[in-house]
Design an enzyme around this catalytic site. Structure first.
Site, short mmCIF file in Angstrom:
data_model
loop_
_atom_site.label_atom_id
_atom_site.label_comp_id
_atom_site.label_asym_id
_atom_site.label_seq_id
_atom_site.Cartn_x
_atom_site.Cartn_y
_atom_site.Cartn_z
CB THR A 1 -0.92 0.03 1.23
OG1 THR A 1 -1.69 -1.17 1.25
CG2 THR A 1 -1.86 1.23 1.19
CE LYS B 1 -5.16 -0.91 1.46
NZ LYS B 1 -5.56 -2.15 2.06
CE LYS C 1 1.75 1.81 4.90
NZ LYS C 1 1.33 1.00 3.77
P1 NAP Z 1 5.05 -6.50 7.64
O1 NAP Z 1 4.62 -7.77 8.28
O2 NAP Z 1 5.68 -5.44 8.48
O3 NAP Z 1 6.09 -6.91 6.48
C1 NAP Z 1 6.81 -5.95 5.75
C2 NAP Z 1 7.78 -6.66 4.86
O4 NAP Z 1 8.54 -5.68 4.15
C3 NAP Z 1 8.80 -7.51 5.63
O5 NAP Z 1 9.11 -8.62 4.82
C4 NAP Z 1 10.00 -6.58 5.73
O6 NAP Z 1 11.23 -7.25 5.88
C5 NAP Z 1 9.93 -5.90 4.37
N1 NAP Z 1 10.63 -4.62 4.35
C6 NAP Z 1 10.28 -3.49 5.01
N2 NAP Z 1 11.13 -2.51 4.73
C7 NAP Z 1 12.05 -3.02 3.87
C8 NAP Z 1 13.18 -2.48 3.23
N3 NAP Z 1 13.54 -1.20 3.39
N4 NAP Z 1 13.87 -3.30 2.42
C9 NAP Z 1 13.51 -4.58 2.24
N5 NAP Z 1 12.44 -5.15 2.82
C10 NAP Z 1 11.73 -4.37 3.63
O7 NAP Z 1 3.87 -5.80 6.83
P2 NAP Z 1 2.54 -6.46 6.21
O8 NAP Z 1 1.49 -6.48 7.23
O9 NAP Z 1 2.90 -7.71 5.47
O10 NAP Z 1 2.14 -5.30 5.18
C11 NAP Z 1 2.81 -5.14 3.94
C12 NAP Z 1 2.05 -4.12 3.09
O11 NAP Z 1 0.71 -4.58 2.89
C13 NAP Z 1 1.95 -2.73 3.73
O12 NAP Z 1 2.03 -1.74 2.74
C14 NAP Z 1 0.57 -2.74 4.37
O13 NAP Z 1 0.02 -1.44 4.49
C15 NAP Z 1 -0.19 -3.59 3.36
N6 NAP Z 1 -1.38 -4.27 3.91
C16 NAP Z 1 -1.30 -4.94 5.10
C17 NAP Z 1 -2.45 -5.56 5.59
C18 NAP Z 1 -2.41 -6.30 6.92
O14 NAP Z 1 -3.50 -6.64 7.42
N7 NAP Z 1 -1.25 -6.58 7.49
C19 NAP Z 1 -3.65 -5.51 4.87
C20 NAP Z 1 -3.68 -4.86 3.65
C21 NAP Z 1 -2.53 -4.23 3.18
P3 NAP Z 1 11.74 -7.71 7.35
O15 NAP Z 1 11.14 -9.06 7.57
O16 NAP Z 1 13.21 -7.75 7.24
O17 NAP Z 1 11.25 -6.68 8.34
#
Ligand code: NAP
Length: 288
Positions: A97, A172, A240
């Site tokens: 997102t 979104k 965010k």
């Molecule tokens: P998350 O669990 O925090 O995972 C983030 C991922 O991105 C991890 O693999 C992290 O690696 C990686 N990452 C972050 N910064 C990085 C960087 N600078 N370089 C390389 N890798 C990096 O987040 P999530 O919940 O999966 O969400 C991911 C996206 O989907 C976000 O944009 C969020 O807004 C969106 N989203 C989430 C949900 C939800 O319910 N969670 C629902 C809809 C949309 P590490 O493992 O090393 O930290």
């Protein structure tokens, strides 16, 4: 079946990549914290790569789901990023997102290098990713979308191309604008019912079948009434997303008074220690 890579094995990416492997795609994964990538391979097969560039080499489609615009730049166009390794005629699908402007920026870089780009943020949360029933809102060129859609359907219940590059992110934003106002309304309703001494679960059971019913009421009403917030979609992520919406509204002139107010309410929830609480924790602010 395609040769694909998945960058970012977080709450969302980990199960999404698993569904790709389960459908028979040949999956290479990259995660900044390598231990997660190693664990993923031990559970699902395939291989893991040390950098996004290494992961993207030789793939037909590269998927990505990282945190925000900066993270996305890191895994695409920074040193060791995937873009330099993408082959001609391949495609990059971004499920982060993020802003519509970064989608346009990356699309333009992709086009000049001869590969396609689709912005494809998702809705449905962790449960949607685990169960492979996400909703995917896409922006980009129709031929590129047609090329990637079958693979996206490995973890989606619905996916749709909504317009040119950036349209997925804009859709979104509409989604998050709806949720902000809706959850505040639900929080106020439950807060009111609690003060009135009503049996909240009984009331929600009835009114969820009428005009006030919503996904939030069905899936969060009961846990809100129990003050359970230690799960779900984090307030930090919501802030965010709302800042992306408010920035875009400054560009297109849209008026988002309720969204701006709810964003400030979420700032207060963060101050209460709720940075990782579910977005339904707006009620905690009213009940403090
Ligand atoms: P998350 O669990 O925090 O995972 C983030 C991922 O991105 C991890 O693999 C992290 O690696 C990686 N990452 C972050 N910064 C990085 C960087 N600078 N370089 C390389 N890798 C990096 O987040 P999530 O919940 O999966 O969400 C991911 C996206 O989907 C976000 O944009 C969020 O807004 C969106 N989203 C989430 C949900 C939800 O319910 N969670 C629902 C809809 C949309 P590490 O493992 O090393 O930290």
């Amino acid at each position: 079946m395609a040769k694909v890579a998945f960058l970012g094995l977080g709450v969302m990416g980990y199960p999404m990549a698993r569904h790709l492997a389960a459908k028979g795609h040949e999956v290479t994964v990259y995660n900044r914290t390598a231990a997660k990538a190693e664990k993923w391979v031990s559970e699902n097969g395939g291989r893991h790569a040390a950098t996004p560039a290494e992961a993207a080499t030789g793939q037909e489609i590269v998927f990505c789901c990282v945190g925000n615009d900066d993270d996305l730049r890191q895994v695409t166009v920074a040193d060791g990023g995937a873009f330099a390794a993408m082959g001609k005629g391949t495609a990059f699908v971004d499920h982060t997102t993020a802003s519509a402007s970064i989608a346009r920026e990356l699309d333009s870089a992709a086009r000049s290098a001869g590969f396609g780009f689709i912005d494809a943020p998702v809705s449905g949360g962790q449960a949607g990713a685990e169960n492979g029933v996400l909703t995917v809102m896409c922006g980009g060129q129709s031929d590129v979308y047609a090329y990637v859609e079958p693979a996206i359907m490995s973890y989606a219940r619905a996916a749709r191309l909504l317009g040119p590059t950036g349209s997925g992110q804009l859709a979104k934003m509409m989604n998050q604008i709806c949720i902000a106002g809706l959850v505040q309304g639900l929080a106020e309703s439950i807060h009111f019912g609690q003060r009135a001494g009503l049996d909240i679960e009984a009331v929600l059971d009835v009114i969820s079948k009428g005009a006030a019913g919503s996904w939030q009421m069905e899936n969060r009403g009961k846990t809100m009434n129990q003050a359970k917030y230690d799960f779900g979609f984090a307030v930090d992520w919501m802030r965010k997303d709302l800042s992306i919406c408010l920035d875009e509204a400054k560009l297109n002139g849209a008026l988002l008074p309720v969204t701006a107010l709810v964003d400030q309410f979420y700032a207060e929830v963060q101050g209460l220690g709720g940075k990782r609480w579910d977005t339904s924790s707006l009620l905690a602010r009213l009940n403090r």
